[in-house]
Design a protein around this motif. Structure first.
Motif, PDB file in Angstrom:
ATOM      1  N   GLY A  60       0.848  -1.183   0.000  1.00  0.00           N
ATOM      2  CA  GLY A  60       0.000   0.000   0.000  1.00  0.00           C
ATOM      3  C   GLY A  60       0.886   1.236   0.000  1.00  0.00           C
ATOM      4  O   GLY A  60       1.892   1.279   0.710  1.00  0.00           O
ATOM      5  N   LEU A  61       0.525   2.217  -0.811  1.00  0.00           N
ATOM      6  CA  LEU A  61       1.342   3.431  -0.888  1.00  0.00           C
ATOM      7  C   LEU A  61       1.182   4.238   0.403  1.00  0.00           C
ATOM      8  O   LEU A  61       0.147   4.172   1.072  1.00  0.00           O
ATOM      9  CB  LEU A  61       0.935   4.276  -2.094  1.00  0.00           C
ATOM     10  N   ILE A  62       2.219   4.965   0.746  1.00  0.00           N
ATOM     11  CA  ILE A  62       2.199   5.815   1.940  1.00  0.00           C
ATOM     12  C   ILE A  62       2.464   7.250   1.502  1.00  0.00           C
ATOM     13  O   ILE A  62       3.428   7.506   0.774  1.00  0.00           O
ATOM     14  CB  ILE A  62       3.276   5.351   2.957  1.00  0.00           C
ATOM     15  N   ASP A  63       1.601   8.147   1.909  1.00  0.00           N
ATOM     16  CA  ASP A  63       1.783   9.568   1.589  1.00  0.00           C
ATOM     17  C   ASP A  63       2.331  10.247   2.847  1.00  0.00           C
ATOM     18  O   ASP A  63       1.629  10.355   3.850  1.00  0.00           O
ATOM     19  CB  ASP A  63       0.436  10.178   1.169  1.00  0.00           C
ATOM     20  N   ALA A  64       3.579  10.696   2.772  1.00  0.00           N
ATOM     21  CA  ALA A  64       4.228  11.256   3.965  1.00  0.00           C
ATOM     22  C   ALA A  64       3.895  12.725   4.205  1.00  0.00           C
ATOM     23  O   ALA A  64       4.339  13.303   5.204  1.00  0.00           O
ATOM     24  CB  ALA A  64       5.746  11.074   3.862  1.00  0.00           C
ATOM     25  N   VAL A 106      -1.316   7.543   5.497  1.00  0.00           N
ATOM     26  CA  VAL A 106      -0.910   8.929   5.252  1.00  0.00           C
ATOM     27  C   VAL A 106      -0.373   9.572   6.529  1.00  0.00           C
ATOM     28  O   VAL A 106      -0.665   9.116   7.641  1.00  0.00           O
ATOM     29  CB  VAL A 106      -2.077   9.816   4.733  1.00  0.00           C
ATOM     30  N   ARG A 107       0.390  10.627   6.323  1.00  0.00           N
ATOM     31  CA  ARG A 107       0.755  11.500   7.434  1.00  0.00           C
ATOM     32  C   ARG A 107       0.147  12.861   7.135  1.00  0.00           C
ATOM     33  O   ARG A 107       0.560  13.538   6.193  1.00  0.00           O
ATOM     34  CB  ARG A 107       2.283  11.598   7.564  1.00  0.00           C
ATOM     35  N   GLY A 303      23.306  10.966  -1.058  1.00  0.00           N
ATOM     36  CA  GLY A 303      22.749   9.840  -0.307  1.00  0.00           C
ATOM     37  C   GLY A 303      21.849  10.255   0.850  1.00  0.00           C
ATOM     38  O   GLY A 303      21.762   9.562   1.862  1.00  0.00           O
ATOM     39  N   VAL A 304      21.156  11.380   0.676  1.00  0.00           N
ATOM     40  CA  VAL A 304      20.171  11.811   1.684  1.00  0.00           C
ATOM     41  C   VAL A 304      19.022  10.797   1.699  1.00  0.00           C
ATOM     42  O   VAL A 304      18.634  10.286   0.649  1.00  0.00           O
ATOM     43  CB  VAL A 304      19.624  13.220   1.336  1.00  0.00           C
ATOM     44  N   PHE A 305      18.496  10.502   2.882  1.00  0.00           N
ATOM     45  CA  PHE A 305      17.362   9.580   2.997  1.00  0.00           C
ATOM     46  C   PHE A 305      16.112  10.284   2.470  1.00  0.00           C
ATOM     47  O   PHE A 305      15.707  11.311   3.005  1.00  0.00           O
ATOM     48  CB  PHE A 305      17.164   9.131   4.439  1.00  0.00           C
ATOM     49  N   ILE A 306      15.517   9.714   1.422  1.00  0.00           N
ATOM     50  CA  ILE A 306      14.425  10.397   0.723  1.00  0.00           C
ATOM     51  C   ILE A 306      13.076   9.715   0.916  1.00  0.00           C
ATOM     52  O   ILE A 306      12.949   8.501   0.778  1.00  0.00           O
ATOM     53  CB  ILE A 306      14.749  10.497  -0.788  1.00  0.00           C
ATOM     54  N   GLY A 307      12.080  10.539   1.251  1.00  0.00           N
ATOM     55  CA  GLY A 307      10.684  10.100   1.277  1.00  0.00           C
ATOM     56  C   GLY A 307       9.911  10.991   0.321  1.00  0.00           C
ATOM     57  O   GLY A 307      10.498  11.858  -0.337  1.00  0.00           O
ATOM     58  N   ALA A 308       8.608  10.791   0.235  1.00  0.00           N
ATOM     59  CA  ALA A 308       7.825  11.617  -0.683  1.00  0.00           C
ATOM     60  C   ALA A 308       6.391  11.774  -0.206  1.00  0.00           C
ATOM     61  O   ALA A 308       5.835  10.873   0.423  1.00  0.00           O
ATOM     62  CB  ALA A 308       7.829  11.013  -2.083  1.00  0.00           C
ATOM     63  N   GLY A 309       5.841  12.939  -0.519  1.00  0.00           N
ATOM     64  CA  GLY A 309       4.449  13.214  -0.177  1.00  0.00           C
ATOM     65  C   GLY A 309       3.800  14.020  -1.270  1.00  0.00           C
ATOM     66  O   GLY A 309       4.482  14.665  -2.069  1.00  0.00           O
ATOM     67  N   SER A 310       2.477  13.964  -1.319  1.00  0.00           N
ATOM     68  CA  SER A 310       1.764  14.646  -2.404  1.00  0.00           C
ATOM     69  C   SER A 310       1.505  16.111  -2.094  1.00  0.00           C
ATOM     70  O   SER A 310       1.346  16.912  -3.010  1.00  0.00           O
ATOM     71  CB  SER A 310       0.419  13.957  -2.635  1.00  0.00           C
ATOM     72  N   ASP A 311       1.443  16.457  -0.819  1.00  0.00           N
ATOM     73  CA  ASP A 311       0.990  17.787  -0.375  1.00  0.00           C
ATOM     74  C   ASP A 311      -0.418  18.080  -0.894  1.00  0.00           C
ATOM     75  O   ASP A 311      -0.821  19.235  -0.983  1.00  0.00           O
ATOM     76  CB  ASP A 311       1.967  18.894  -0.806  1.00  0.00           C
ATOM     77  N   ALA A 312      -1.159  17.029  -1.255  1.00  0.00           N
ATOM     78  CA  ALA A 312      -2.530  17.228  -1.737  1.00  0.00           C
ATOM     79  C   ALA A 312      -3.343  17.939  -0.661  1.00  0.00           C
ATOM     80  O   ALA A 312      -3.192  17.670   0.526  1.00  0.00           O
ATOM     81  CB  ALA A 312      -3.155  15.892  -2.102  1.00  0.00           C
ATOM     82  N   GLY A 313      -4.177  18.867  -1.095  1.00  0.00           N
ATOM     83  CA  GLY A 313      -4.969  19.671  -0.178  1.00  0.00           C
ATOM     84  C   GLY A 313      -4.304  20.978   0.192  1.00  0.00           C
ATOM     85  O   GLY A 313      -4.976  21.940   0.563  1.00  0.00           O
ATOM     86  N   GLY A 314      -2.989  21.032   0.050  1.00  0.00           N
ATOM     87  CA  GLY A 314      -2.229  22.203   0.489  1.00  0.00           C
ATOM     88  C   GLY A 314      -2.509  23.478  -0.285  1.00  0.00           C
ATOM     89  O   GLY A 314      -2.337  24.574   0.250  1.00  0.00           O
ATOM     90  N   ASN A 315      -2.924  23.328  -1.530  1.00  0.00           N
ATOM     91  CA  ASN A 315      -3.322  24.503  -2.306  1.00  0.00           C
ATOM     92  C   ASN A 315      -4.325  24.065  -3.375  1.00  0.00           C
ATOM     93  O   ASN A 315      -4.512  22.862  -3.597  1.00  0.00           O
ATOM     94  CB  ASN A 315      -2.088  25.231  -2.885  1.00  0.00           C
ATOM     95  N   ASN A 321      -6.338  13.323  -6.120  1.00  0.00           N
ATOM     96  CA  ASN A 321      -6.753  12.553  -7.277  1.00  0.00           C
ATOM     97  C   ASN A 321      -5.552  11.755  -7.779  1.00  0.00           C
ATOM     98  O   ASN A 321      -4.785  12.264  -8.588  1.00  0.00           O
ATOM     99  CB  ASN A 321      -7.294  13.501  -8.358  1.00  0.00           C
ATOM    100  N   PHE A 322      -5.395  10.543  -7.275  1.00  0.00           N
ATOM    101  CA  PHE A 322      -4.216   9.735  -7.614  1.00  0.00           C
ATOM    102  C   PHE A 322      -2.938  10.558  -7.409  1.00  0.00           C
ATOM    103  O   PHE A 322      -2.034  10.541  -8.236  1.00  0.00           O
ATOM    104  CB  PHE A 322      -4.317   9.177  -9.044  1.00  0.00           C
ATOM    105  N   SER A 323      -2.914  11.296  -6.300  1.00  0.00           N
ATOM    106  CA  SER A 323      -1.803  12.225  -6.077  1.00  0.00           C
ATOM    107  C   SER A 323      -0.485  11.504  -5.813  1.00  0.00           C
ATOM    108  O   SER A 323       0.577  12.015  -6.168  1.00  0.00           O
ATOM    109  CB  SER A 323      -2.142  13.187  -4.937  1.00  0.00           C
ATOM    110  N   MET A 324      -0.522  10.307  -5.223  1.00  0.00           N
ATOM    111  CA  MET A 324       0.745   9.573  -5.041  1.00  0.00           C
ATOM    112  C   MET A 324       1.184   8.897  -6.340  1.00  0.00           C
ATOM    113  O   MET A 324       2.384   8.691  -6.558  1.00  0.00           O
ATOM    114  CB  MET A 324       0.641   8.552  -3.897  1.00  0.00           C
TER     115      MET A 324
END
Ligand SMILES: [Zn+2]
Length: 406
Positions: A60-64, A106-107, A303-315, A321-324
Motif C-alpha cells: 500500500g502506498l504511503i503519503d508522507a 498517510v501522514r 545519499g540523503v534519505f528520501i521520502g515523498a508526499g503529495s501535499d494534496a490539499g495544500g493549495n 486525485n491519484f496524487s501519489m
C-alpha cells in the motif's frame, strides 16, 4: 481470515527485484509468508487460494505529506471560512478517494481544528473508510508566518515548546513547523527563514522527550540549515537544498520529504475556483520546480534519505486525485527507477512515519496492506493508476463490499 494470493508478480517494497509467479500467504491480517508459488510451505497449500494471475502486487502506498481536511481544489484561505461540519464531510469523501487510489497510510501534516484527529478515530473505529493516519495537528508558525491562517502562532522557544506540547496533547504523532515562507501564503518570500534555530530546537526537545517526530516546511536554504541544526527529523519540500546542507543531513540522519507534485501542478485541469490562484502561483512554481530538480540531484548524489508526499490539499492546484501516482511519475521523471521510486513511497515513507515495523514492505510479520494492479508499474510507472483492489490488514477495502455502503 487466512488465504494465499497466487500467481501474481510481487514487488515487496524493499528495492529487491520482483518475484514472478509469486505467492503471498495472509493470516490474521498479517503477511505469513512471501515467495515463489513453487516454494509455498505445505501448511499454506491447505488454505483458500485467490488466483491473482496477470496482476502485480505492491505494498500500500504511503503519503508522507498530505492535508486531508482540505480539498485541493479551493484555496485554504477560503476553506477555513467554511462551516466546520462541511469540512468534516468533505474530508470523509477525500479519505475514501485516497484509499481508492492505492494509498493505505498517510501522514497529515497540517490539519484543521483537530478534525483530522476525529477522522482518524472514525477510521480506526471502522465508521468510515480511510488510510491509516499519522497526524501533526495544527502547524506551528511564527506570528504571521507561512500558513498562519491554519497555524498555532508562536514566538520564542518557550511559546513554541508549549505549542508543540498542545499538539501532542491533542494526539499529534509529529510536530510540523514552518521554517521558511511558502507559496500558498500570499505575499511571502519563500527564501526567508522563519523561526530561529533556538525556537525550532525547543519544539524538537519537546517532541523527542515524548517520543514524537518533527518536520519543517522549508524552501530556502537558510530554513533547511536551521532545521538540520535544530535536530528536525524531516525536511519537507527542501527546494533550495545545497551540497553543504545535504552533507549535514546525511551526517545527522535528517530525511528529505520531496513533494514534486505540488511544484509541478497539472495546469490543464484547473477548476474555476482555482483560476486566480493558478495565475498567481504559475510564476512562483515555475522557479521552484526548476530549482527542485537540482535539489533532487544533490540529495541523490549525497545519499540523503528520501521520502515523498503529495501535499494534496495544500493549495487549490493539489487535488486528492491519484496524487501519489503523480508523485511516483514525477520521481521517475526526476531520475529514480520505477523500483526505487516505489521503495521511496513505501519502505522509506514507513520509516519516516516510524511505522516500519508494521508497514511499508511485503515481508513476513508486517500488516497485509497491499494493492493489486492490473498492469506492471515497472514497465510504466503510470500503471500504479491501474488499481484493481486495495487491502488493509488483509481485508479488501476497495472496491468496498456492499455492506460498507449501507
Ligand atoms: Zn503541505
Amino acid at each position: 481470515m487466512d488465504y494465499v494470493l497466487t500467481h501474481a508478480t510481487l514487488i515487496d517494497g524493499t528495492g529487491r527485484d520482483p518475484i514472478t509467479d509469486a505467492a503471498m500467504w495472509v493470516r490474521g491480517g498479517r503477511i505469513a509468508w512471501v515467495g515463489p508459488v513453487a516454494a509455498l510451505p505445505a501448511e499454506a497449500r491447505a488454505v483458500s487460494e485467490q488466483d491473482a494471475s496477470g496482476r502485480t502486487v505492491i505494498p500500500g502506498l504511503i503519503d508522507a505529506h498530505v492535508h486531508v481536511c482540505w480539498n485541493g481544489r479551493e484555496s485554504v484561505l477560503e476553506l477555513v471560512k467554511r462551516d466546520r461540519d462541511l469540512i468534516v464531510l468533505e474530508a470523509v469523501k477525500t479519505l475514501r478517494r485516497i484509499l481508492a487510489s492505492g494509498t493505505t497510510t498517510v501522514r497529515d501534516i497540517g490539519g484543521h481544528d483537530y478534525v483530522e484527529m476525529a477522522l482518524r478515530k472514525a477510521i480506526n473505529a471502522g465508521f468510515i473508510a480511510g488510510p491509516r493516519m499519522r497526524t501533526s495537528g495544527k502547524v506551528i508558525a511564527m506570528t504571521g508566518g507561512h500558513g498562519y491562517f491554519i497555524a498555532r502562532e508562536a514566538d520564542g522557544p518557550d511559546e513554541v515548546r508549549k505549542a508543540a506540547r498542545e499538539q501532542i496533547k491533542a494526539g499529534a504523532d509529529t510536530i510540523k513547523l514552518m521554517a521558511t515562507g511558502g507559496a500558498a501564503t500570499p505575499g511571502q518570500d519563500v527564501m526567508a527563514s522563519q523561526f530561529t534555530v533556538e525556537e525550532l530546537a525547543a519544539a524538537v526537545q519537546a517532541a523527542h522527550a515524548l517520543g514524537r517526530t518533527t518536520a519543517t516546511h522549508c524552501h530556502g536554504t537558510g530554513g533547511i540549515k536551521n532545521s538540520v541544526l535544530a535536530g528536525i527529523d524531516s525536511i519537507e519540500h527542501g527546494t533550495y537544498l545545497d551540497e553543504e546542507t545535504a552533507d549535514m543531513m546525511v551526517e545527522r540522519g535528517t530525511a528529505l520529504v520531496l513533494t514534486l507534485g505540488v511544484a509541478n501542478p497539472d495546469l490543464t485541469d484547473v477548476p474555476p475556483a482555482a483560476q486566480a490562484e493558478a495565475k498567481r502561483l504559475e510564476g512562483i512554481l515555475d522557479k521552484l520546480s526548476q530549482r527542485m530538480r537540482q535539489s533532487v540531484q544533490i540529495a541523490q548524489a549525497k545519499g540523503v534519505f528520501i521520502g515523498a508526499g503529495s501535499d494534496a490539499g495544500g493549495n487549490p492546484l493539489a487535488p486528492h486525485n491519484f496524487s501519489m501516482a503523480r508523485e511516483l511519475e514525477l520521481l521517475v521523471d526526476h531520475g529514480f527507477s520505477p523500483l526505487a521510486a516505489l521503495s521511496i513511497v513505501t519502505r522509506n515513507n514507513a520509516r519516516i512515519l516510524r511505522w516500519e515495523n508494521e508497514l511499508g514492505t511485503l515481508e513476513p510479520g508486517k500488516l497485509a496492506d497491499f494493492v493489486l494492479l492490473s498492469a506492471d508499474p515497472l514497465a510504466n510507472i503510470s500503471n500504479v493508476r491501474a488499481v484493481e483492489a486495495v487491502y488493509q490488514g488483509g481485508v479488501r477495502v476497495w472496491p468496498p463490499a456492499e455492506t460498507l455502503l449501507m
